[in-house]
Design an enzyme around this catalytic site. Sequence first.
Site, PDB file in Angstrom:
ATOM      1  N   SER A   7       9.749  -7.993   3.267  1.00  0.00           N
ATOM      2  CA  SER A   7       9.952  -6.649   3.554  1.00  0.00           C
ATOM      3  C   SER A   7       8.905  -6.445   4.770  1.00  0.00           C
ATOM      4  O   SER A   7       7.855  -7.286   4.758  1.00  0.00           O
ATOM      5  CB  SER A   7       9.624  -5.624   2.369  1.00  0.00           C
ATOM      6  OG  SER A   7       8.360  -6.164   1.847  1.00  0.00           O
ATOM      7  N   GLU A   9       6.038  -4.133   6.957  1.00  0.00           N
ATOM      8  CA  GLU A   9       4.932  -2.845   7.290  1.00  0.00           C
ATOM      9  C   GLU A   9       4.954  -2.579   8.798  1.00  0.00           C
ATOM     10  O   GLU A   9       4.668  -3.589   9.383  1.00  0.00           O
ATOM     11  CB  GLU A   9       3.635  -3.007   6.673  1.00  0.00           C
ATOM     12  CG  GLU A   9       3.186  -1.650   6.847  1.00  0.00           C
ATOM     13  CD  GLU A   9       1.459  -1.772   6.224  1.00  0.00           C
ATOM     14  OE1 GLU A   9       1.172  -1.862   5.161  1.00  0.00           O
ATOM     15  OE2 GLU A   9       0.457  -1.994   7.174  1.00  0.00           O
ATOM     16  N   ASP A 101      -7.861   5.900   2.596  1.00  0.00           N
ATOM     17  CA  ASP A 101      -9.231   5.647   3.001  1.00  0.00           C
ATOM     18  C   ASP A 101      -9.533   6.981   3.790  1.00  0.00           C
ATOM     19  O   ASP A 101      -8.654   7.627   4.301  1.00  0.00           O
ATOM     20  CB  ASP A 101      -9.464   4.624   4.000  1.00  0.00           C
ATOM     21  CG  ASP A 101      -9.679   3.413   3.479  1.00  0.00           C
ATOM     22  OD1 ASP A 101     -10.286   3.335   2.152  1.00  0.00           O
ATOM     23  OD2 ASP A 101      -9.176   2.291   3.704  1.00  0.00           O
ATOM     24  N   PHE A 210     -11.043  -7.251  10.654  1.00  0.00           N
ATOM     25  CA  PHE A 210     -10.125  -6.656   9.622  1.00  0.00           C
ATOM     26  C   PHE A 210     -10.579  -7.097   8.284  1.00  0.00           C
ATOM     27  O   PHE A 210     -10.514  -6.143   7.311  1.00  0.00           O
ATOM     28  CB  PHE A 210      -8.831  -6.517  10.214  1.00  0.00           C
ATOM     29  CG  PHE A 210      -7.743  -5.821   9.450  1.00  0.00           C
ATOM     30  CD1 PHE A 210      -8.243  -4.497   9.067  1.00  0.00           C
ATOM     31  CD2 PHE A 210      -6.379  -6.005   9.287  1.00  0.00           C
ATOM     32  CE1 PHE A 210      -7.282  -3.891   8.365  1.00  0.00           C
ATOM     33  CE2 PHE A 210      -5.447  -5.330   8.452  1.00  0.00           C
ATOM     34  CZ  PHE A 210      -5.907  -4.027   8.240  1.00  0.00           C
ATOM     35  N   HIS A 259       5.704  -9.419   1.793  1.00  0.00           N
ATOM     36  CA  HIS A 259       5.566  -8.164   2.437  1.00  0.00           C
ATOM     37  C   HIS A 259       4.855  -8.503   3.593  1.00  0.00           C
ATOM     38  O   HIS A 259       3.656  -8.881   3.272  1.00  0.00           O
ATOM     39  CB  HIS A 259       5.077  -7.058   1.400  1.00  0.00           C
ATOM     40  CG  HIS A 259       5.031  -5.839   2.219  1.00  0.00           C
ATOM     41  ND1 HIS A 259       6.097  -5.032   2.415  1.00  0.00           N
ATOM     42  CD2 HIS A 259       3.792  -5.000   2.858  1.00  0.00           C
ATOM     43  CE1 HIS A 259       5.506  -3.960   3.171  1.00  0.00           C
ATOM     44  NE2 HIS A 259       4.275  -3.896   3.329  1.00  0.00           N
TER      45      HIS A 259
HETATM   46  P1  FAD Z   1      -7.114   2.583  -5.796  1.00  0.00           P
HETATM   47  O1  FAD Z   1      -6.479   1.350  -6.459  1.00  0.00           O
HETATM   48  O2  FAD Z   1      -6.752   3.999  -6.487  1.00  0.00           O
HETATM   49  O3  FAD Z   1      -8.639   2.226  -5.820  1.00  0.00           O
HETATM   50  C1  FAD Z   1      -9.339   1.356  -5.123  1.00  0.00           C
HETATM   51  C2  FAD Z   1     -10.311   0.536  -6.100  1.00  0.00           C
HETATM   52  O4  FAD Z   1     -11.349   1.506  -6.621  1.00  0.00           O
HETATM   53  C3  FAD Z   1      -9.650   0.099  -7.430  1.00  0.00           C
HETATM   54  O5  FAD Z   1      -9.337  -1.202  -7.379  1.00  0.00           O
HETATM   55  C4  FAD Z   1     -10.697   0.632  -8.574  1.00  0.00           C
HETATM   56  O6  FAD Z   1     -11.358  -0.710  -8.774  1.00  0.00           O
HETATM   57  C5  FAD Z   1     -11.482   1.492  -7.869  1.00  0.00           C
HETATM   58  N1  FAD Z   1     -11.450   2.808  -8.611  1.00  0.00           N
HETATM   59  C6  FAD Z   1     -10.788   3.935  -7.585  1.00  0.00           C
HETATM   60  N2  FAD Z   1     -10.822   5.131  -8.579  1.00  0.00           N
HETATM   61  C7  FAD Z   1     -11.385   4.634  -9.795  1.00  0.00           C
HETATM   62  C8  FAD Z   1     -11.266   5.427 -11.049  1.00  0.00           C
HETATM   63  N3  FAD Z   1     -11.171   6.564 -11.040  1.00  0.00           N
HETATM   64  N4  FAD Z   1     -11.828   4.761 -12.206  1.00  0.00           N
HETATM   65  C9  FAD Z   1     -12.126   3.345 -12.024  1.00  0.00           C
HETATM   66  N5  FAD Z   1     -11.918   2.741 -10.794  1.00  0.00           N
HETATM   67  C10 FAD Z   1     -11.482   3.279  -9.700  1.00  0.00           C
HETATM   68  N6  FAD Z   1      -4.757   3.224   3.797  1.00  0.00           N
HETATM   69  C11 FAD Z   1      -4.266   4.532   4.465  1.00  0.00           C
HETATM   70  O7  FAD Z   1      -5.038   5.203   4.718  1.00  0.00           O
HETATM   71  N7  FAD Z   1      -3.086   4.402   4.859  1.00  0.00           N
HETATM   72  C12 FAD Z   1      -2.117   3.481   4.685  1.00  0.00           C
HETATM   73  O8  FAD Z   1      -0.806   3.461   4.770  1.00  0.00           O
HETATM   74  C13 FAD Z   1      -2.286   2.601   3.768  1.00  0.00           C
HETATM   75  N8  FAD Z   1      -1.659   1.455   3.248  1.00  0.00           N
HETATM   76  C14 FAD Z   1      -2.023   0.673   2.602  1.00  0.00           C
HETATM   77  C15 FAD Z   1      -0.855  -0.604   1.939  1.00  0.00           C
HETATM   78  C16 FAD Z   1      -1.207  -1.503   0.833  1.00  0.00           C
HETATM   79  C17 FAD Z   1      -0.221  -2.434   0.547  1.00  0.00           C
HETATM   80  C18 FAD Z   1      -2.608  -1.607   0.747  1.00  0.00           C
HETATM   81  C19 FAD Z   1      -3.142  -2.693  -0.313  1.00  0.00           C
HETATM   82  C20 FAD Z   1      -3.536  -0.819   1.246  1.00  0.00           C
HETATM   83  C21 FAD Z   1      -3.251   0.303   2.154  1.00  0.00           C
HETATM   84  N9  FAD Z   1      -4.107   1.062   2.619  1.00  0.00           N
HETATM   85  C22 FAD Z   1      -3.762   2.248   3.456  1.00  0.00           C
HETATM   86  C23 FAD Z   1      -5.732   1.030   2.460  1.00  0.00           C
HETATM   87  C24 FAD Z   1      -6.041   1.980   1.061  1.00  0.00           C
HETATM   88  O9  FAD Z   1      -5.851   3.334   1.160  1.00  0.00           O
HETATM   89  C25 FAD Z   1      -7.548   1.664   0.644  1.00  0.00           C
HETATM   90  O10 FAD Z   1      -7.646   0.320   0.353  1.00  0.00           O
HETATM   91  C26 FAD Z   1      -8.205   2.748  -0.251  1.00  0.00           C
HETATM   92  O11 FAD Z   1      -9.458   2.286  -0.386  1.00  0.00           O
HETATM   93  C27 FAD Z   1      -7.688   2.248  -1.505  1.00  0.00           C
HETATM   94  O12 FAD Z   1      -6.316   3.017  -1.825  1.00  0.00           O
HETATM   95  P2  FAD Z   1      -5.746   2.495  -3.126  1.00  0.00           P
HETATM   96  O13 FAD Z   1      -4.637   3.607  -3.630  1.00  0.00           O
HETATM   97  O14 FAD Z   1      -5.404   1.175  -3.351  1.00  0.00           O
HETATM   98  O15 FAD Z   1      -7.085   2.675  -4.247  1.00  0.00           O
END
Ligand code: FAD
Length: 289
Positions: A7, A9, A101, A210, A259
């Site tokens: 896949s 991105e 982020d 990065f 991916h």
């Molecule tokens: P989460 O997994 O929810 O949180 C990140 C970490 O913080 C977790 O591992 C956990 O340890 C800790 N954490 C957070 N909240 C809690 C809680 N309440 N309790 C305990 N621990 C917690 N960013 C963008 O802006 N746009 C995009 O399109 C984008 N695409 C992405 C695609 C992929 C495949 C990946 C891996 C990342 C992408 N990102 C993107 C980056 C991502 O938004 C950042 O890494 C962001 O900081 C974390 O998002 P997440 O949903 O993975 O976070």
Amino acid sequence: MSTPAVSFEVFPPRSIDASFRLWETAQALAPLAPRFFSVTYGAGGTTRDLTHDAAYTLRKSSGLPVAAHLTCVGATRDETMATARRFAKAGVTDLVALRGDPPEGSDGFTAHPDGFANSVDLIEALAATNLFTLRVGAYPEKHPEAASQAASIDWLKAKIDAGADEAITQFFFEAETFLRFRDDCAKAGINAPVTPGILPVTNWVSARKFAARCGTSVPLWLDQAFETAIRDDRHDLLARAVCTEMCSTLVDEGVENLHFYTLNRPELTREVCHALGVTQAETGVRDVA
Ligand code: FAD
């Protein structure tokens, strides 16, 4: 070696020139019959409409499944769910659901007062709609904000338990990093597929920066190899070789899906796919919407 499913991105274009680049990327990669294309969502939710339009056009022109990324940043719950429903209306069947982020320059994530508090909260709400296949982010070298790797994996389990179907990892530079993480996820009771995110390096200097931002470690041997390759004008040759070797090790270790982070530069990704035996299918991009 078996042939992996792939896949890709891409990111939504912000200019005419970038639109052409996305179009070229889709044309180059759609014939490899990917499981799906995914379209990113700008940091701080800055590309909501562009992500929608790019996902819609890609879906329509390639006929392939498209996953739109969606984050919780800078929007109320209602606005975020309205965006999700708009994606569904555009034929987008898959989402990559993320906390996200904040825009560059802000200090860390702060939930909108009426928004989703975190990614688990978002995933639960999206899963309840029954409209999407849901994918989430995973961090083989722990998320920079996580207290520990164990906490990061527990949080990933919470995301899967909230209704996610698959996790896609942050990029990494050594197969062992992913394989260790896969084992740790299995030990923690994560049964959903965890797909490695692969960054083919089109520019080592940018990839290094990065990596520093994402907490991806850079092995010394790789840094030295790129330094020499850049000096001797063989950057692309090395990039192709190291990416193919890493993917090939993953596939030999039973990884079925890869991916690719294409950065809308399809050449290297396509060459690596070809080297892994992923070749042209009948599918192609039909027309521009
Ligand atoms: P989460 O997994 O929810 O949180 C990140 C970490 O913080 C977790 O591992 C956990 O340890 C800790 N954490 C957070 N909240 C809690 C809680 N309440 N309790 C305990 N621990 C917690 N960013 C963008 O802006 N746009 C995009 O399109 C984008 N695409 C992405 C695609 C992929 C495949 C990946 C891996 C990342 C992408 N990102 C993107 C980056 C991502 O938004 C950042 O890494 C962001 O900081 C974390 O998002 P997440 O949903 O993975 O976070």
